[in-house]
Each structure stands twice: as C-alpha cells, then as structure tokens.
Design a protein around this motif. Structure first.
Motif, PDB file in Angstrom:
ATOM      1  N   ASP A 235       0.821  -1.217   0.000  1.00 33.91           N
ATOM      2  CA  ASP A 235       0.000   0.000   0.000  1.00 33.91           C
ATOM      3  C   ASP A 235       0.853   1.265   0.000  1.00 33.91           C
ATOM      4  OD1 ASP A 235      -2.407  -1.435   0.102  1.00 33.91           O
ATOM      5  OD2 ASP A 235      -2.139  -1.756   2.252  1.00 33.91           O
ATOM      6  N   CYS A 236       2.177   1.091  -0.195  1.00 38.55           N
ATOM      7  CA  CYS A 236       3.079   2.238  -0.086  1.00 38.55           C
ATOM      8  C   CYS A 236       3.489   2.786  -1.445  1.00 38.55           C
ATOM      9  CB  CYS A 236       4.331   1.827   0.699  1.00 38.55           C
ATOM     10  SG  CYS A 236       3.965   1.543   2.439  1.00 38.55           S
ATOM     11  N   ARG A 237       3.825   4.081  -1.450  1.00 37.69           N
ATOM     12  CA  ARG A 237       4.235   4.776  -2.673  1.00 37.69           C
ATOM     13  C   ARG A 237       5.738   5.025  -2.695  1.00 37.69           C
ATOM     14  NH1 ARG A 237       0.968   8.395  -3.918  1.00 37.69           N
ATOM     15  NH2 ARG A 237      -0.781   8.006  -2.550  1.00 37.69           N
ATOM     16  N   THR A 238       6.443   4.607  -1.636  1.00 40.08           N
ATOM     17  CA  THR A 238       7.888   4.846  -1.574  1.00 40.08           C
ATOM     18  C   THR A 238       8.656   3.691  -2.197  1.00 40.08           C
ATOM     19  OG1 THR A 238       7.585   6.099   0.474  1.00 40.08           O
ATOM     20  CG2 THR A 238       9.820   5.345  -0.032  1.00 40.08           C
ATOM     21  N   LEU A 239       9.618   4.032  -3.045  1.00 36.97           N
ATOM     22  CA  LEU A 239      10.500   3.047  -3.681  1.00 36.97           C
ATOM     23  C   LEU A 239      11.897   3.288  -3.140  1.00 36.97           C
ATOM     24  CD1 LEU A 239       8.936   3.666  -7.172  1.00 36.97           C
ATOM     25  CD2 LEU A 239       8.604   1.611  -5.776  1.00 36.97           C
ATOM     26  N   TYR A 240      12.397   2.329  -2.379  1.00 32.51           N
ATOM     27  CA  TYR A 240      13.663   2.464  -1.655  1.00 32.51           C
ATOM     28  C   TYR A 240      14.789   1.938  -2.537  1.00 32.51           C
ATOM     29  CZ  TYR A 240      16.986   1.233   2.146  1.00 32.51           C
ATOM     30  OH  TYR A 240      18.084   1.075   2.967  1.00 32.51           O
ATOM     31  N   CYS A 241      15.812   2.761  -2.783  1.00 33.00           N
ATOM     32  CA  CYS A 241      16.953   2.331  -3.612  1.00 33.00           C
ATOM     33  C   CYS A 241      18.166   2.095  -2.718  1.00 33.00           C
ATOM     34  CB  CYS A 241      17.297   3.403  -4.641  1.00 33.00           C
ATOM     35  SG  CYS A 241      15.963   3.743  -5.788  1.00 33.00           S
ATOM     36  N   GLY A 242      18.591   0.849  -2.645  1.00 31.67           N
ATOM     37  CA  GLY A 242      19.763   0.492  -1.851  1.00 31.67           C
ATOM     38  C   GLY A 242      20.959   0.224  -2.747  1.00 31.67           C
ATOM     39  N   SER A 243      22.138   0.205  -2.136  1.00 28.29           N
ATOM     40  CA  SER A 243      23.377   0.004  -2.909  1.00 28.29           C
ATOM     41  C   SER A 243      24.431  -0.650  -2.032  1.00 28.29           C
ATOM     42  CB  SER A 243      23.900   1.359  -3.387  1.00 28.29           C
ATOM     43  OG  SER A 243      25.173   1.214  -3.981  1.00 28.29           O
ATOM     44  N   PHE A 244      25.216  -1.531  -2.629  1.00 26.67           N
ATOM     45  CA  PHE A 244      26.377  -2.088  -1.918  1.00 26.67           C
ATOM     46  C   PHE A 244      27.650  -1.297  -2.229  1.00 26.67           C
ATOM     47  CE2 PHE A 244      23.526  -5.822  -2.165  1.00 26.67           C
ATOM     48  CZ  PHE A 244      23.431  -6.095  -0.807  1.00 26.67           C
ATOM     49  N   SER A 245      27.500  -0.183  -2.970  1.00 24.03           N
ATOM     50  CA  SER A 245      28.694   0.556  -3.405  1.00 24.03           C
ATOM     51  C   SER A 245      29.477   1.158  -2.255  1.00 24.03           C
ATOM     52  CB  SER A 245      28.299   1.667  -4.376  1.00 24.03           C
ATOM     53  OG  SER A 245      27.927   1.113  -5.610  1.00 24.03           O
ATOM     54  N   LYS A 246      28.770   1.619  -1.223  1.00 21.70           N
ATOM     55  CA  LYS A 246      29.469   2.276  -0.112  1.00 21.70           C
ATOM     56  C   LYS A 246      29.773   1.303   1.016  1.00 21.70           C
ATOM     57  CE  LYS A 246      28.403   5.749  -2.644  1.00 21.70           C
ATOM     58  NZ  LYS A 246      29.353   6.405  -3.521  1.00 21.70           N
ATOM     59  N   SER A 247      28.979   0.235   1.145  1.00 19.86           N
ATOM     60  CA  SER A 247      29.177  -0.697   2.256  1.00 19.86           C
ATOM     61  C   SER A 247      30.134  -1.827   1.891  1.00 19.86           C
ATOM     62  CB  SER A 247      27.829  -1.276   2.700  1.00 19.86           C
ATOM     63  OG  SER A 247      27.152  -1.826   1.589  1.00 19.86           O
ATOM     64  N   LEU A 248      30.227  -2.195   0.607  1.00 17.21           N
ATOM     65  CA  LEU A 248      31.181  -3.234   0.187  1.00 17.21           C
ATOM     66  C   LEU A 248      32.187  -2.661  -0.808  1.00 17.21           C
ATOM     67  CD1 LEU A 248      28.974  -6.449  -0.160  1.00 17.21           C
ATOM     68  CD2 LEU A 248      30.696  -5.949   1.574  1.00 17.21           C
ATOM     69  N   ALA A 249      31.763  -2.476  -2.050  1.00 21.60           N
ATOM     70  CA  ALA A 249      32.667  -1.911  -3.058  1.00 21.60           C
ATOM     71  C   ALA A 249      31.866  -1.493  -4.292  1.00 21.60           C
ATOM     72  CB  ALA A 249      33.719  -2.947  -3.464  1.00 21.60           C
ATOM     73  N   PRO A 250      32.135  -0.300  -4.831  1.00 22.92           N
ATOM     74  CA  PRO A 250      31.359   0.170  -5.978  1.00 22.92           C
ATOM     75  C   PRO A 250      31.592  -0.643  -7.254  1.00 22.92           C
ATOM     76  CG  PRO A 250      32.995   1.827  -5.312  1.00 22.92           C
ATOM     77  CD  PRO A 250      33.050   0.724  -4.311  1.00 22.92           C
ATOM     78  N   GLY A 251      32.776  -1.255  -7.373  1.00 28.84           N
ATOM     79  CA  GLY A 251      33.076  -2.028  -8.584  1.00 28.84           C
ATOM     80  C   GLY A 251      32.145  -3.223  -8.764  1.00 28.84           C
ATOM     81  N   LEU A 252      31.492  -3.646  -7.681  1.00 26.02           N
ATOM     82  CA  LEU A 252      30.518  -4.730  -7.778  1.00 26.02           C
ATOM     83  C   LEU A 252      29.364  -4.349  -8.693  1.00 26.02           C
ATOM     84  CD1 LEU A 252      29.498  -6.118  -4.262  1.00 26.02           C
ATOM     85  CD2 LEU A 252      30.733  -7.322  -6.056  1.00 26.02           C
ATOM     86  N   ARG A 253      28.990  -3.048  -8.679  1.00 25.45           N
ATOM     87  CA  ARG A 253      27.794  -2.551  -9.355  1.00 25.45           C
ATOM     88  C   ARG A 253      26.571  -3.355  -8.958  1.00 25.45           C
ATOM     89  NH1 ARG A 253      28.460   1.466  -9.161  1.00 25.45           N
ATOM     90  NH2 ARG A 253      26.806   2.100 -10.513  1.00 25.45           N
ATOM     91  N   VAL A 254      26.311  -3.489  -7.678  1.00 26.64           N
ATOM     92  CA  VAL A 254      25.090  -4.172  -7.238  1.00 26.64           C
ATOM     93  C   VAL A 254      24.293  -3.245  -6.324  1.00 26.64           C
ATOM     94  CG1 VAL A 254      24.073  -6.151  -6.057  1.00 26.64           C
ATOM     95  CG2 VAL A 254      26.146  -6.457  -7.409  1.00 26.64           C
ATOM     96  N   GLY A 255      23.046  -3.072  -6.696  1.00 27.41           N
ATOM     97  CA  GLY A 255      22.110  -2.315  -5.870  1.00 27.41           C
ATOM     98  C   GLY A 255      20.752  -2.985  -5.942  1.00 27.41           C
ATOM     99  N   TRP A 256      19.741  -2.357  -5.340  1.00 22.13           N
ATOM    100  CA  TRP A 256      18.407  -2.949  -5.396  1.00 22.13           C
ATOM    101  C   TRP A 256      17.348  -1.878  -5.207  1.00 22.13           C
ATOM    102  CZ3 TRP A 256      21.481  -3.049  -1.103  1.00 22.13           C
ATOM    103  CH2 TRP A 256      20.926  -2.677   0.129  1.00 22.13           C
ATOM    104  N   VAL A 257      16.147  -2.213  -5.678  1.00 18.79           N
ATOM    105  CA  VAL A 257      14.968  -1.404  -5.379  1.00 18.79           C
ATOM    106  C   VAL A 257      14.054  -2.254  -4.514  1.00 18.79           C
ATOM    107  CG1 VAL A 257      13.042  -0.072  -6.306  1.00 18.79           C
ATOM    108  CG2 VAL A 257      15.093  -0.353  -7.667  1.00 18.79           C
ATOM    109  N   CYS A 258      13.491  -1.658  -3.482  1.00 15.44           N
ATOM    110  CA  CYS A 258      12.513  -2.347  -2.634  1.00 15.44           C
ATOM    111  C   CYS A 258      11.222  -1.529  -2.669  1.00 15.44           C
ATOM    112  CB  CYS A 258      13.056  -2.456  -1.204  1.00 15.44           C
ATOM    113  SG  CYS A 258      11.914  -3.231  -0.053  1.00 15.44           S
ATOM    114  N   GLY A 259      10.146  -2.163  -3.070  1.00 14.79           N
ATOM    115  CA  GLY A 259       8.885  -1.425  -3.128  1.00 14.79           C
ATOM    116  C   GLY A 259       7.716  -2.328  -3.469  1.00 14.79           C
ATOM    117  N   ALA A 260       6.554  -1.722  -3.590  1.00  8.37           N
ATOM    118  CA  ALA A 260       5.337  -2.481  -3.891  1.00  8.37           C
ATOM    119  C   ALA A 260       5.456  -3.126  -5.272  1.00  8.37           C
ATOM    120  CB  ALA A 260       4.137  -1.539  -3.874  1.00  8.37           C
TER     121      ALA A 260
END
Ligand code: PLP
Length: 260
Positions: A235-260
C-alpha cells in the motif's frame, strides 16, 4: 561524422558527466578529493571477495553463476536483502526486491517507468548529480522540494501543469546526502509522505549512505515510516533504492529497489 544530427532529441540536455570529470582528479596523488562518494580502497574486503568469487565459480553451480537468470535478480541475494530490510522496519518478501547494476540503474529504470517529457520531478537542491543524469534522459523538469518547509501541494501541481506535465515523484537522498551531507529529520520524512499522499505521487528514496552511520540514532527510512502508517509495503508509494557501493565496493555494481 556529425553525431549531433543522428542523436535523439531526448539527448539535447545530455552533457559530459560532472562526476566523470570529478573522478579524473582521483588520479592525482597529491589530491584527496571529497567531490565524489569514493570509498577508501584500503577498506575493500578483497580477501572475502576472492573467497566468495572462488566459491561461486567452483563445483557444480559454477555454470549457474555465469548463466542468464531471472530479471528480478538472484533469489538467495533477494532473500538476504529481505532479512536486512526487515531489520530497518521494512517487512517485505523477495517479490518486493529487484536487483540492479548499482542504484544508478535503479534510478534510470524508475525514471524510464514514470517520466514523460515535461513531467516534474521534485528534488532537494543541490542534489545528487548522478540522479539528475539518470533522470535527464527522460526529459523532466525539476522543482525544488525542501522537506522542512510546508509548501502547499497545489503550488507544486500548478507549476507542473504550467510546465506541460504532472508531478510524478519526489527524489530524496535521506541519510548523509550527496553533496550536502545532510540527514533528513524524521518529522520531515513524515511530511514528505503527507505531501506525496496528497499529490498522489511516488517517492524515490535514495538510501546509498544509510548504513554508514557510526553514531547517533538511526532514523527509519521513509519506506519504513510509510509501512508503519499503512500496514503493508503493497500500500506504499515509496520506492527504496539500496546500494552495496558504499558498504562493500562500488566495482561490484550491485544495488536494489525495494517497493510495492
Ligand atoms: C546519493 C547517491 N546515490 C547513489 C550512489 C551510488 O550509486 P551506485 O549504487 O550506482 O554506485 C551514490 C554514489 O556516489 C550517491 O552519492
């Protein structure tokens, strides 16, 4: 070749990436650049990466690691992210997670999904150049959103209509924003949900720096605050964009969207 004559009109606003220009400074040994969100390579977990890649590419599952897969992304990774999202107040399932090539691809996908030419995107100002670069290709106009002031929804709507489109979403970097370093207060996050509800627009929450908190109390993501109000991520309108670039390494190029 006269390349300009064959370019699509949507590229009229495309210009050399400021970020790429800033990154060039990194090659100069006497400069410590604070211009980009560049992690210290000495902190990259290289040994752990070596072991993980080796494990993934050894044995009967090695072929699967290099094979085509479902577009939503590797299911065990999505399940792991589901657990992590639960810890920050976002109960969800793997169906709510889409793996992307860094959050940059997430921003591109979301802009492709929502922006028609002349639609309005609400952004903080200054805001993350990479987001503007991703959105610009879809020809939006921008209006400034300051979550700490109570500008009425009707004001945003009227301005968007005058520009020839509709407001589609608000983009906010919520924790330790690039480039300001600012963290949006809980009350301002709540105000963004109120505004988005009133206008019927989406909220794109850029959480790239969220896990980099070393002291002070963490503020729940906008998505978590919205779920607390509405009961379910669906029921939510927020789309959360996460990334492993700052917590692991940007060269991975892995992120995610979490949402409805
Ligand atoms: C606000 C913001 N969002 C996202 C990112 C990370 O993007 P990506 O996940 O594509 O590396 C950055 C990197 O500098 C950033 O500053």
């Amino acid at each position: 070749m006269e390349w300009n004559s064959v370019l699509a009109t949507r590229n009229a606003r495309m210009k050399a990436s400021e970020i790429r220009e800033l990154l060039k400074l990194l090659d100069q040994p006497d400069i410590i650049s604070f211009a980009g969100g560049i992690p210290d390579p000495a902190l990259f977990p290289t040994e752990a990466f070596r072991d993980a890649f080796s494990a993934a590419l050894t044995g009967p599952k090695a072929g699967a690691a290099l094979q085509y897969s479902v577009s939503e992304g590797y299911k065990p990774l999505r399940d792991w992210i589901v657990t992590e999202m639960g810890k920050i107040g976002v109960p969800c399932t793997a169906d709510n997670i889409l793996i992307t090539s860094g959050s940059q691809q997430a921003l591109d996908y979301l802009a492709k999904l929502m922006i028609s030419p002349n639609d309005t995107v609400l952004v903080g100002w200054p805001t993350y150049l990479g987001a503007l670069g991703a959105f610009n290709a879809y020809e939006p106009v921008y209006d400034r959103l300051d979550p700490n002031t109570n500008r009425p929804a009707a004001d945003f709507t009227a301005k968007a209509e005058a520009a020839g489109g509709r407001v589609k979403f608000a983009y906010l970097s919520v924790d330790f924003a690039n480039p300001t370093g600012e963290t949006i207060a809980r009350s301002a996050r709540e105000a963004v949900i109120d505004l988005a509800d009133e206008m019927g627009i989406a909220v794109v929450e850029d959480a790239a720096y969220q896990t980099l908190r070393y002291d002070g109390e963490a503020i729940p993501p906008i998505l978590a605050l919205e779920i607390a109000r509405k009961g379910s991520i669906e029921d939510c309108r927020t789309l959360y964009c996460g990334s492993f670039s700052k917590s692991l390494a940007p060269g991975l190029r892995v992120g995610w969207v979490c949402g409805a």
